[in-house]
Design a protein around this motif. Structure first.
Motif, PDB file in Angstrom:
ATOM      1  N   ARG A   1       0.544  -1.217  -0.228  1.00  0.00           N
ATOM      2  CA  ARG A   1       0.131   0.042   0.142  1.00  0.00           C
ATOM      3  C   ARG A   1       0.795   1.166  -0.039  1.00  0.00           C
ATOM      4  O   ARG A   1       2.011   1.326   0.307  1.00  0.00           O
ATOM      5  CB  ARG A   1      -0.852  -0.020   1.281  1.00  0.00           C
ATOM      6  CG  ARG A   1      -2.056  -1.181   1.201  1.00  0.00           C
ATOM      7  CD  ARG A   1      -3.333  -0.777   2.060  1.00  0.00           C
ATOM      8  NE  ARG A   1      -4.251  -1.549   2.110  1.00  0.00           N
ATOM      9  CZ  ARG A   1      -5.032  -1.970   1.115  1.00  0.00           C
ATOM     10  NH1 ARG A   1      -5.114  -1.068   0.191  1.00  0.00           N
ATOM     11  NH2 ARG A   1      -5.966  -2.936   1.143  1.00  0.00           N
ATOM     12  N   LEU A   2       0.317   2.264  -0.602  1.00  0.00           N
ATOM     13  CA  LEU A   2       0.973   3.328  -0.607  1.00  0.00           C
ATOM     14  C   LEU A   2       1.572   3.864   0.784  1.00  0.00           C
ATOM     15  O   LEU A   2       2.933   4.597   0.835  1.00  0.00           O
ATOM     16  CB  LEU A   2       0.122   4.630  -1.166  1.00  0.00           C
ATOM     17  CG  LEU A   2       0.747   6.099  -1.404  1.00  0.00           C
ATOM     18  CD1 LEU A   2       1.863   5.913  -2.540  1.00  0.00           C
ATOM     19  CD2 LEU A   2      -0.428   6.750  -2.117  1.00  0.00           C
TER      20      LEU A   2
ATOM     21  N   ALA B   1       3.483   0.485  -5.333  1.00  0.00           N
ATOM     22  CA  ALA B   1       2.278   0.757  -5.090  1.00  0.00           C
ATOM     23  C   ALA B   1       1.449   1.097  -6.111  1.00  0.00           C
ATOM     24  O   ALA B   1       1.970   1.768  -7.200  1.00  0.00           O
ATOM     25  CB  ALA B   1       2.046   1.839  -3.914  1.00  0.00           C
ATOM     26  N   LEU B   2       0.373   0.359  -6.210  1.00  0.00           N
ATOM     27  CA  LEU B   2      -0.708   0.405  -7.446  1.00  0.00           C
ATOM     28  C   LEU B   2      -1.416   1.583  -7.366  1.00  0.00           C
ATOM     29  O   LEU B   2      -2.353   1.522  -6.132  1.00  0.00           O
ATOM     30  CB  LEU B   2      -1.218  -0.835  -7.718  1.00  0.00           C
ATOM     31  CG  LEU B   2      -0.115  -1.996  -8.051  1.00  0.00           C
ATOM     32  CD1 LEU B   2      -1.030  -3.184  -8.450  1.00  0.00           C
ATOM     33  CD2 LEU B   2       0.869  -1.852  -9.126  1.00  0.00           C
TER      34      LEU B   2
ATOM     35  N   VAL C   1      -4.463  -2.069  -4.116  1.00  0.00           N
ATOM     36  CA  VAL C   1      -4.407  -0.945  -4.954  1.00  0.00           C
ATOM     37  C   VAL C   1      -5.248   0.202  -4.429  1.00  0.00           C
ATOM     38  O   VAL C   1      -6.181   0.008  -3.136  1.00  0.00           O
ATOM     39  CB  VAL C   1      -5.253  -1.348  -6.129  1.00  0.00           C
ATOM     40  CG1 VAL C   1      -6.789  -1.917  -5.700  1.00  0.00           C
ATOM     41  CG2 VAL C   1      -5.397  -0.377  -7.208  1.00  0.00           C
ATOM     42  N   THR C   2      -4.963   1.581  -4.649  1.00  0.00           N
ATOM     43  CA  THR C   2      -5.640   2.699  -4.351  1.00  0.00           C
ATOM     44  C   THR C   2      -6.440   3.177  -5.460  1.00  0.00           C
ATOM     45  O   THR C   2      -5.811   3.079  -6.687  1.00  0.00           O
ATOM     46  CB  THR C   2      -4.697   3.752  -3.689  1.00  0.00           C
ATOM     47  OG1 THR C   2      -4.045   3.251  -2.492  1.00  0.00           O
ATOM     48  CG2 THR C   2      -5.581   4.972  -3.518  1.00  0.00           C
ATOM     49  N   LEU C   3      -7.650   3.528  -5.481  1.00  0.00           N
ATOM     50  CA  LEU C   3      -8.628   3.859  -6.473  1.00  0.00           C
ATOM     51  C   LEU C   3      -8.982   5.463  -6.428  1.00  0.00           C
ATOM     52  O   LEU C   3      -9.553   5.559  -5.349  1.00  0.00           O
ATOM     53  CB  LEU C   3      -9.879   3.013  -7.007  1.00  0.00           C
ATOM     54  CG  LEU C   3     -10.824   3.390  -7.791  1.00  0.00           C
ATOM     55  CD1 LEU C   3     -10.277   3.214  -9.187  1.00  0.00           C
ATOM     56  CD2 LEU C   3     -12.097   2.519  -7.705  1.00  0.00           C
TER      57      LEU C   3
ATOM     58  N   VAL D   1     -10.092  -2.371  -1.102  1.00  0.00           N
ATOM     59  CA  VAL D   1      -9.649  -1.533  -2.132  1.00  0.00           C
ATOM     60  C   VAL D   1      -9.483  -0.257  -1.414  1.00  0.00           C
ATOM     61  O   VAL D   1     -10.748   0.151  -0.658  1.00  0.00           O
ATOM     62  CB  VAL D   1     -10.773  -1.484  -3.662  1.00  0.00           C
ATOM     63  CG1 VAL D   1     -10.286  -0.082  -4.291  1.00  0.00           C
ATOM     64  CG2 VAL D   1     -10.604  -2.634  -4.202  1.00  0.00           C
ATOM     65  N   ARG D   2      -8.564   0.380  -1.359  1.00  0.00           N
ATOM     66  CA  ARG D   2      -8.379   1.752  -0.639  1.00  0.00           C
ATOM     67  C   ARG D   2      -8.854   2.974  -1.619  1.00  0.00           C
ATOM     68  O   ARG D   2      -8.519   2.868  -2.899  1.00  0.00           O
ATOM     69  CB  ARG D   2      -6.697   2.038  -0.477  1.00  0.00           C
ATOM     70  CG  ARG D   2      -6.523   3.312   0.255  1.00  0.00           C
ATOM     71  CD  ARG D   2      -7.348   3.357   1.730  1.00  0.00           C
ATOM     72  NE  ARG D   2      -6.423   2.101   2.417  1.00  0.00           N
ATOM     73  CZ  ARG D   2      -5.624   2.294   3.044  1.00  0.00           C
ATOM     74  NH1 ARG D   2      -4.657   3.496   3.153  1.00  0.00           N
ATOM     75  NH2 ARG D   2      -5.029   1.443   3.966  1.00  0.00           N
ATOM     76  N   LEU D   3      -9.757   3.433  -1.237  1.00  0.00           N
ATOM     77  CA  LEU D   3     -10.198   4.712  -2.057  1.00  0.00           C
ATOM     78  C   LEU D   3      -9.677   5.886  -1.552  1.00  0.00           C
ATOM     79  O   LEU D   3      -9.425   6.230  -0.522  1.00  0.00           O
ATOM     80  CB  LEU D   3     -11.826   5.060  -1.828  1.00  0.00           C
ATOM     81  CG  LEU D   3     -12.900   3.697  -2.013  1.00  0.00           C
ATOM     82  CD1 LEU D   3     -14.145   4.084  -1.875  1.00  0.00           C
ATOM     83  CD2 LEU D   3     -12.568   3.321  -3.410  1.00  0.00           C
TER      84      LEU D   3
END
Length: 249
Positions: free
Chosen positions: A40-41, A55-56, A80-82, A122-124
């Motif tokens: 994660r970021l 990080a994606l 992933v972060t969206l 999923v991380r928003l």
């Protein structure tokens, strides 16, 4: 080497925001191979610069994220972060009602689906409310685009975003300071890996459109990889200068 990787749309159009499904599938297979860590970021920023880690991130919240990206990300357990454009959720990417002739106009995810994705890990993150050039908006609107988007996402999905991406990579010191007040981390479009001591409100990313061809991502960390990024970054700077001149800036 550490880097933030960014995608937009997974589709076969070949547009500047698009990576084809088969190219994305190849990327995820390589990312899952163990050559780099995928984290994660916020974890990426804590790792030493010597770590091979990424990080994606995905910008805009296209519906094809669910159709094309999520199955592969889940298959390989890749976080992933969206980044979501809160005021366009359930609509499309004709920002301000004006389609961009360079890219396809595509549907965006709705709140129900975003809430479900948030519940599934999923991380928003936020990508403003309306996807404007932030350096051109007045102070009150800037606050609304930043803090308003965060509140919209929290209210609709139950997840409080702590990460932000600047639309078009458009940022100046005033915008960066404002983003840093609202978010813990903010991503630009500066095309390079992370360096030691990065400012959390000005994080660079690697646009995967420039690494979509076979062998480019797989050359990770080599001289060829760095030369390719340098050439692409120089070409982008030249285009930006020409655009500024054409706009009379």
């Amino acid at each position: 080497m550490r880097a933030i990787l960014t995608y937009h749309s997974i589709d076969p159009s070949g547009s500047p925001i698009s990576v084809a499904p088969e190219e994305f599938h190849r990327h995820t297979r390589w990312l899952a191979s163990g050559r780099v860590r995928v984290v994660r970021l916020e974890e990426l920023l804590r790792l030493p610069d010597s770590a091979d880690a990424v990080a994606l991130t995905f910008d805009d919240g296209f519906a094809n994220f669910v159709e094309e990206a999520i199955p592969r990300l889940r298959e390989y357990s890749l976080p992933v972060t969206l980044f979501v454009v809160a005021g366009h959720v359930g609509g499309d990417n004709a920002w301000g009602g004006r389609p961009d002739p360079r890219v396809p106009t595509l549907p965006l995810l709705d709140w129900s689906t975003l809430g479900r994705l948030a519940g599934q890990g999923v991380r928003l993150g936020a990508h403003t409310r309306t996807h404007p050039h932030l350096t051109a908006v007045p102070g009150a609107q800037l606050e609304d685009e930043l803090a308003g988007a965060k509140e919209d996402i929290r209210r609709e999905t139950g997840q409080r975003p702590e990460e932000f991406a600047y639309p078009y990579g458009d940022v100046n010191p005033e915008v960066a300071r404002a983003a840093g007040v609202v978010y813990a981390r903010a991503c630009t479009t500066e095309l390079r890996p992370l360096r030691p001591g990065e400012l959390p409100e000005l994080l660079p990313r690697l646009d995967m459109f420039y690494l979509r061809e076979a062998g480019q991502l797989e050359a990770w960390g080599t001289g060829r990889f760095h030369r390719h990024l340098w050439v692409r970054a120089q070409a982008r700077r030249i285009r930006q200068r020409l655009s500024a001149v054409g706009a009379g800036w």
